[in-house]
Design a protein around this motif. Structure first.
Motif, PDB file in Angstrom:
ATOM      1  N   UNK A 211       4.386 -63.874  -5.206  1.00  0.00           N
ATOM      2  CA  UNK A 211       3.651 -62.754  -3.821  1.00  0.00           C
ATOM      3  C   UNK A 211       3.843 -61.713  -4.663  1.00  0.00           C
ATOM      4  N   UNK A 212       3.266 -60.488  -4.389  1.00  0.00           N
ATOM      5  CA  UNK A 212       3.264 -58.910  -5.056  1.00  0.00           C
ATOM      6  C   UNK A 212       4.056 -58.950  -5.154  1.00  0.00           C
ATOM      7  N   UNK A 213       5.074 -58.214  -5.989  1.00  0.00           N
ATOM      8  CA  UNK A 213       6.487 -57.267  -5.737  1.00  0.00           C
ATOM      9  C   UNK A 213       6.309 -55.783  -4.700  1.00  0.00           C
ATOM     10  N   UNK A 214       5.026 -55.253  -3.956  1.00  0.00           N
ATOM     11  CA  UNK A 214       5.088 -54.607  -3.319  1.00  0.00           C
ATOM     12  C   UNK A 214       4.512 -55.363  -1.511  1.00  0.00           C
ATOM     13  N   UNK A 215       3.758 -56.568  -1.331  1.00  0.00           N
ATOM     14  CA  UNK A 215       3.697 -57.004   0.014  1.00  0.00           C
ATOM     15  C   UNK A 215       5.572 -57.235   0.668  1.00  0.00           C
ATOM     16  N   UNK A 216       5.958 -56.476   1.221  1.00  0.00           N
ATOM     17  CA  UNK A 216       6.949 -56.126   1.540  1.00  0.00           C
ATOM     18  C   UNK A 216       7.325 -57.602   2.798  1.00  0.00           C
ATOM     19  N   UNK A 217       6.658 -56.601   3.945  1.00  0.00           N
ATOM     20  CA  UNK A 217       6.144 -57.522   4.757  1.00  0.00           C
ATOM     21  C   UNK A 217       5.972 -58.672   4.620  1.00  0.00           C
ATOM     22  N   UNK A 218       5.220 -59.148   3.788  1.00  0.00           N
ATOM     23  CA  UNK A 218       4.749 -60.412   2.937  1.00  0.00           C
ATOM     24  C   UNK A 218       6.336 -61.027   2.715  1.00  0.00           C
ATOM     25  N   UNK A 219       7.224 -60.318   1.962  1.00  0.00           N
ATOM     26  CA  UNK A 219       8.516 -61.384   1.456  1.00  0.00           C
ATOM     27  C   UNK A 219       9.704 -61.573   2.348  1.00  0.00           C
ATOM     28  N   UNK A 220       9.263 -60.570   3.686  1.00  0.00           N
ATOM     29  CA  UNK A 220       9.931 -60.827   4.861  1.00  0.00           C
ATOM     30  C   UNK A 220       9.573 -62.193   5.680  1.00  0.00           C
ATOM     31  N   UNK A 221       8.340 -62.679   5.690  1.00  0.00           N
ATOM     32  CA  UNK A 221       7.738 -63.645   6.393  1.00  0.00           C
ATOM     33  C   UNK A 221       7.870 -64.960   5.226  1.00  0.00           C
ATOM     34  N   UNK A 222       8.134 -64.641   4.404  1.00  0.00           N
ATOM     35  CA  UNK A 222       8.152 -66.292   3.681  1.00  0.00           C
ATOM     36  C   UNK A 222      10.028 -66.361   3.595  1.00  0.00           C
ATOM     37  N   UNK A 223      11.185 -66.118   3.599  1.00  0.00           N
ATOM     38  CA  UNK A 223      12.030 -65.253   3.495  1.00  0.00           C
ATOM     39  C   UNK A 223      12.288 -66.184   5.430  1.00  0.00           C
ATOM     40  N   UNK A 224      11.916 -65.802   6.223  1.00  0.00           N
ATOM     41  CA  UNK A 224      11.428 -66.531   6.999  1.00  0.00           C
ATOM     42  C   UNK A 224      11.667 -67.485   7.496  1.00  0.00           C
ATOM     43  N   UNK A 225      10.767 -68.060   7.139  1.00  0.00           N
ATOM     44  CA  UNK A 225      10.579 -68.600   6.690  1.00  0.00           C
ATOM     45  C   UNK A 225      11.002 -70.180   5.670  1.00  0.00           C
ATOM     46  N   UNK A 226      12.316 -70.153   5.265  1.00  0.00           N
ATOM     47  CA  UNK A 226      13.561 -70.543   4.295  1.00  0.00           C
ATOM     48  C   UNK A 226      12.731 -70.357   2.712  1.00  0.00           C
ATOM     49  N   UNK A 227      12.077 -69.555   2.335  1.00  0.00           N
ATOM     50  CA  UNK A 227      11.941 -69.939   0.871  1.00  0.00           C
ATOM     51  C   UNK A 227      13.498 -68.612   0.620  1.00  0.00           C
ATOM     52  N   UNK A 228      13.297 -68.733  -0.868  1.00  0.00           N
ATOM     53  CA  UNK A 228      14.307 -67.847  -1.311  1.00  0.00           C
ATOM     54  C   UNK A 228      14.361 -67.255  -2.587  1.00  0.00           C
ATOM     55  N   UNK A 229      14.366 -66.186  -2.990  1.00  0.00           N
ATOM     56  CA  UNK A 229      13.452 -65.446  -4.109  1.00  0.00           C
ATOM     57  C   UNK A 229      14.877 -66.261  -5.557  1.00  0.00           C
ATOM     58  N   UNK A 230      14.481 -67.343  -6.229  1.00  0.00           N
ATOM     59  CA  UNK A 230      15.728 -67.592  -6.606  1.00  0.00           C
ATOM     60  C   UNK A 230      15.426 -67.227  -7.735  1.00  0.00           C
ATOM     61  N   UNK A 231      14.119 -67.228  -9.115  1.00  0.00           N
ATOM     62  CA  UNK A 231      13.294 -66.703 -10.062  1.00  0.00           C
ATOM     63  C   UNK A 231      12.744 -65.426  -9.571  1.00  0.00           C
ATOM     64  N   UNK A 232      13.004 -65.061 -11.033  1.00  0.00           N
ATOM     65  CA  UNK A 232      11.865 -63.789 -11.611  1.00  0.00           C
ATOM     66  C   UNK A 232      10.522 -64.061 -11.653  1.00  0.00           C
ATOM     67  N   UNK A 233       9.830 -63.824 -11.624  1.00  0.00           N
ATOM     68  CA  UNK A 233       8.456 -63.658 -11.820  1.00  0.00           C
ATOM     69  C   UNK A 233       7.336 -63.407 -12.918  1.00  0.00           C
ATOM     70  N   UNK A 234       7.008 -63.247 -13.770  1.00  0.00           N
ATOM     71  CA  UNK A 234       6.134 -62.397 -14.953  1.00  0.00           C
ATOM     72  C   UNK A 234       4.727 -62.557 -14.449  1.00  0.00           C
ATOM     73  N   UNK A 235       4.124 -61.538 -14.603  1.00  0.00           N
ATOM     74  CA  UNK A 235       2.688 -62.515 -15.251  1.00  0.00           C
ATOM     75  C   UNK A 235       2.149 -61.822 -16.314  1.00  0.00           C
ATOM     76  N   UNK A 236       1.169 -62.039 -16.738  1.00  0.00           N
ATOM     77  CA  UNK A 236       0.404 -62.163 -18.009  1.00  0.00           C
ATOM     78  C   UNK A 236      -1.700 -61.795 -17.545  1.00  0.00           C
ATOM     79  N   UNK A 237      -1.795 -60.653 -17.489  1.00  0.00           N
ATOM     80  CA  UNK A 237      -3.247 -59.980 -16.801  1.00  0.00           C
ATOM     81  C   UNK A 237      -4.288 -59.801 -17.622  1.00  0.00           C
ATOM     82  N   UNK A 238      -5.141 -60.554 -18.118  1.00  0.00           N
ATOM     83  CA  UNK A 238      -5.978 -60.378 -18.999  1.00  0.00           C
ATOM     84  C   UNK A 238      -7.534 -59.801 -18.536  1.00  0.00           C
TER      85      UNK A 238
END
Length: 146
Positions: free
Chosen positions: A119-146
């Motif tokens: 989920x995009x780092x700026x989507x704080x509402x989405x982060x809270x939503x996924x955490x309520x469903x049991x998801x955990x921020x266990x890794x750091x994601x990186x992207x290279x966009x062309x």
């Protein structure tokens, strides 16, 4: 309401939902013919499930579920949830939770060892939503966009 596999006729409604926020408004172009070609590719791939939430013929939500085979975890596959969207007038109704639970149940049924999403780092509402469903921020994601 039913969650069903998307059809080509659903693509405009899906793209409209993808474009209906500040991030999507900058990167999506509703009406572009590129979406039809992308849909055909997704729909023909057995590891892809593009679904919509359908309320009496009205598309009110969507997500894409991708199955990724791998060698880690004893050759387990993982499921990746992407492009989760709920139509603006349906937010707050529990539909997002239903879509994510459908994806989790489908991943289990198909033998995935885990479900992941980004989920995009700026989507704080989405982060809270996924955490309520049991998801955990266990890794750091990186992207290279062309």
């Amino acid at each position: 309401m039913e969650i069903r596999r998307a059809t080509e006729e659903d693509v405009p409604a899906i793209v409209d939902m993808l474009a209906d926020d500040p991030l999507g408004a900058r990167r999506e172009r509703p009406g572009d013919p590129a979406y039809a070609a992308a849909f055909k590719e997704i729909d023909s791939d057995p590891r892809q499930l593009l679904v919509v939430a359908d309320a009496d013929g009205d598309v009110i939500g969507t997500l894409q579920l991708t199955f990724i085979p791998g060698l880690s975890r004893l050759g387990s596959s993982r499921a990746l949830i992407e492009a989760v969207r709920v139509r603006t007038d349906q937010r707050g109704t529990g539909l997002g939770t239903e879509l994510i639970q459908w994806a989790i149940d489908t991943a289990r049924t198909r033998g995935a060892a885990l479900v992941q999403l980004t989920t995009d780092a700026t989507r704080e509402d989405a982060h809270r939503f996924y955490e309520r469903l049991g998801f955990k921020a266990t890794h750091v994601g990186m992207k290279l966009i062309f």
